[in-house]
Design a protein around this motif. Structure first.
Motif, PDB file in Angstrom:
ATOM      1  N   HIS A  70      40.496 107.003  19.163  1.00  0.00           N
ATOM      2  CA  HIS A  70      39.660 105.785  19.016  1.00  0.00           C
ATOM      3  C   HIS A  70      39.922 105.340  17.460  1.00  0.00           C
ATOM      4  O   HIS A  70      39.165 104.296  17.376  1.00  0.00           O
ATOM      5  N   GLY A  71      40.419 106.112  16.758  1.00  0.00           N
ATOM      6  CA  GLY A  71      40.406 105.598  15.232  1.00  0.00           C
ATOM      7  C   GLY A  71      39.079 105.436  14.409  1.00  0.00           C
ATOM      8  O   GLY A  71      38.115 106.337  14.732  1.00  0.00           O
ATOM      9  N   ALA A  72      38.990 104.595  13.465  1.00  0.00           N
ATOM     10  CA  ALA A  72      37.835 104.726  12.656  1.00  0.00           C
ATOM     11  C   ALA A  72      36.539 103.941  13.338  1.00  0.00           C
ATOM     12  O   ALA A  72      36.660 103.201  14.201  1.00  0.00           O
ATOM     13  N   ILE A  73      35.469 104.760  13.108  1.00  0.00           N
ATOM     14  CA  ILE A  73      34.009 104.141  13.704  1.00  0.00           C
ATOM     15  C   ILE A  73      32.916 103.657  12.514  1.00  0.00           C
ATOM     16  O   ILE A  73      32.964 104.306  11.660  1.00  0.00           O
ATOM     17  N   PRO A  74      32.760 102.402  12.735  1.00  0.00           N
ATOM     18  CA  PRO A  74      31.729 101.977  11.807  1.00  0.00           C
ATOM     19  C   PRO A  74      30.356 102.962  11.766  1.00  0.00           C
ATOM     20  O   PRO A  74      29.951 103.297  12.775  1.00  0.00           O
ATOM     21  N   GLU A  75      29.902 103.249  10.570  1.00  0.00           N
ATOM     22  CA  GLU A  75      28.314 103.933  10.279  1.00  0.00           C
ATOM     23  C   GLU A  75      27.714 103.358   9.541  1.00  0.00           C
ATOM     24  O   GLU A  75      28.413 102.657   8.589  1.00  0.00           O
ATOM     25  N   PRO A  76      26.468 103.361   9.317  1.00  0.00           N
ATOM     26  CA  PRO A  76      25.580 103.073   8.447  1.00  0.00           C
ATOM     27  C   PRO A  76      26.051 103.325   7.166  1.00  0.00           C
ATOM     28  O   PRO A  76      26.419 104.469   6.934  1.00  0.00           O
ATOM     29  N   SER A  78      28.801 102.178   5.755  1.00  0.00           N
ATOM     30  CA  SER A  78      30.293 102.123   5.704  1.00  0.00           C
ATOM     31  C   SER A  78      30.769 100.573   5.044  1.00  0.00           C
ATOM     32  O   SER A  78      29.856  99.780   5.590  1.00  0.00           O
ATOM     33  N   ILE A  79      31.695 100.480   4.425  1.00  0.00           N
ATOM     34  CA  ILE A  79      32.178  98.977   3.972  1.00  0.00           C
ATOM     35  C   ILE A  79      33.221  98.506   5.020  1.00  0.00           C
ATOM     36  O   ILE A  79      34.336  99.494   5.270  1.00  0.00           O
ATOM     37  N   VAL A  80      32.909  97.392   5.731  1.00  0.00           N
ATOM     38  CA  VAL A  80      33.789  97.178   6.938  1.00  0.00           C
ATOM     39  C   VAL A  80      34.534  95.652   6.283  1.00  0.00           C
ATOM     40  O   VAL A  80      34.183  94.927   5.479  1.00  0.00           O
ATOM     41  N   ILE A  81      35.898  95.413   7.020  1.00  0.00           N
ATOM     42  CA  ILE A  81      36.353  94.055   6.911  1.00  0.00           C
ATOM     43  C   ILE A  81      36.223  93.516   8.305  1.00  0.00           C
ATOM     44  O   ILE A  81      36.432  94.348   9.573  1.00  0.00           O
ATOM     45  N   CYS A  98      38.398  96.719  10.225  1.00  0.00           N
ATOM     46  CA  CYS A  98      38.656  97.824   9.487  1.00  0.00           C
ATOM     47  C   CYS A  98      37.515  98.665   9.187  1.00  0.00           C
ATOM     48  O   CYS A  98      36.553  97.939   8.645  1.00  0.00           O
ATOM     49  N   VAL A  99      37.473 100.007   9.002  1.00  0.00           N
ATOM     50  CA  VAL A  99      36.394 100.734   8.451  1.00  0.00           C
ATOM     51  C   VAL A  99      36.885 101.513   7.012  1.00  0.00           C
ATOM     52  O   VAL A  99      37.684 102.230   7.220  1.00  0.00           O
ATOM     53  N   GLY A 100      36.540 100.893   6.093  1.00  0.00           N
ATOM     54  CA  GLY A 100      37.072 101.456   4.610  1.00  0.00           C
ATOM     55  C   GLY A 100      38.707 100.987   4.677  1.00  0.00           C
ATOM     56  O   GLY A 100      38.962  99.847   4.970  1.00  0.00           O
ATOM     57  N   PRO A 101      39.464 101.882   4.469  1.00  0.00           N
ATOM     58  CA  PRO A 101      40.986 101.596   4.369  1.00  0.00           C
ATOM     59  C   PRO A 101      41.600 101.705   5.958  1.00  0.00           C
ATOM     60  O   PRO A 101      42.739 101.476   6.136  1.00  0.00           O
ATOM     61  N   LYS A 102      40.465 102.298   6.850  1.00  0.00           N
ATOM     62  CA  LYS A 102      41.317 102.628   8.348  1.00  0.00           C
ATOM     63  C   LYS A 102      40.983 101.460   9.603  1.00  0.00           C
ATOM     64  O   LYS A 102      39.743 100.985   9.346  1.00  0.00           O
ATOM     65  N   SER A 103      41.952 101.269  10.190  1.00  0.00           N
ATOM     66  CA  SER A 103      41.571 100.154  11.157  1.00  0.00           C
ATOM     67  C   SER A 103      41.139 100.830  12.476  1.00  0.00           C
ATOM     68  O   SER A 103      41.146 101.999  12.621  1.00  0.00           O
ATOM     69  N   VAL A 104      40.153 100.005  12.997  1.00  0.00           N
ATOM     70  CA  VAL A 104      39.536 100.298  14.485  1.00  0.00           C
ATOM     71  C   VAL A 104      40.484 100.280  15.516  1.00  0.00           C
ATOM     72  O   VAL A 104      41.286  99.102  15.473  1.00  0.00           O
TER      73      VAL A 104
END
Length: 200
Positions: A70-76, A78-81, A98-104
């Motif tokens: 499932h790739g990256a998961i946003p969490e409280p 986290s910096i997201v794009i 994206c969550v940090g450098p990782k795409s969702v």
């Protein structure tokens, strides 16, 4: 030692896993004291781990085991794009990319509320002068909000719009904290602009 129950089911972020009086939040879950409810914080399989017979707390622990696919998961925290999809009077919605450098790899929705756009003069924030649909924003994840959407904040200098297209279709250039300019027409548009590293 007792084995975890294998009565697993697929859950998604924001799904109710049980009451705090009945279960404890384990990995992939969190407890909301406001309504005494345990929610899933990621997509995965729900499982119950029975309490140790030696434990004074006899509530089982509920866990959500995510799928690595499932790739990256946003969490409280986290910096997201995210890409803004809709702007309303009191909030803007966005698709987290994206969550940090990782795409969702699955769809996560973010909500930027009027009070979370900037740190000062919160009552004077005009959402339509802060964001437009299609804008790319850098934001901080505050919490998992309602209806499986994450509450996002742009209330720091380095957060806000990092890329935006003008009405003429060109990528605009940041002019200040609140303005971006179209290089083709010279037209200036209002935005909540993120301070990019190296910018004065």
């Amino acid at each position: 030692m007792q084995e975890r129950e294998e009565a697993e089911e697929l859950v998604t972020p924001g799904e109710v896993l049980g009451k705090g009086s009945q279960v404890k939040a384990g990995r992939g879950a969190y407890f909301s004291p406001q309504n005494d409810t345990v929610y899933a914080s990621l997509t995965g399989r729900r499982s119950l781990i029975p309490p140790s017979s030696l434990s004074s707390d006899q509530r089982p622990t509920v866990e959500v085991t995510g799928h690595s696919a499932h790739g990256a998961i946003p969490e409280p925290g986290s910096i997201v794009i995210a890409r803004v999809t809709k702007v309303m009077a009191r909030m803007a919605s966005a698709d987290i990319m994206c969550v940090g450098p990782k795409s969702v790899r699955e769809k996560f929705t973010g909500i930027i509320r009027q009070q979370d756009v900037r740190a000062t003069e919160i009552d004077k924030v005009d959402m339509h002068l802060s964001f437009r649909p299609g804008d790319i924003v850098r934001a901080l994840v505050l919490s998992l909000g309602d209806a499986r959407a994450y509450f996002l904040s742009t209330a720091k200098n380095e957060l806000g719009v990092v890329s935006a297209e003008s009405t003429a279709g060109a990528t605009m250039v940041p002019m200040s904290w609140t303005e971006m300019q179209c290089p083709l027409t010279g037209q200036i548009e209002q935005r909540k602009v993120a301070k990019v590293a190296g910018q004065a």
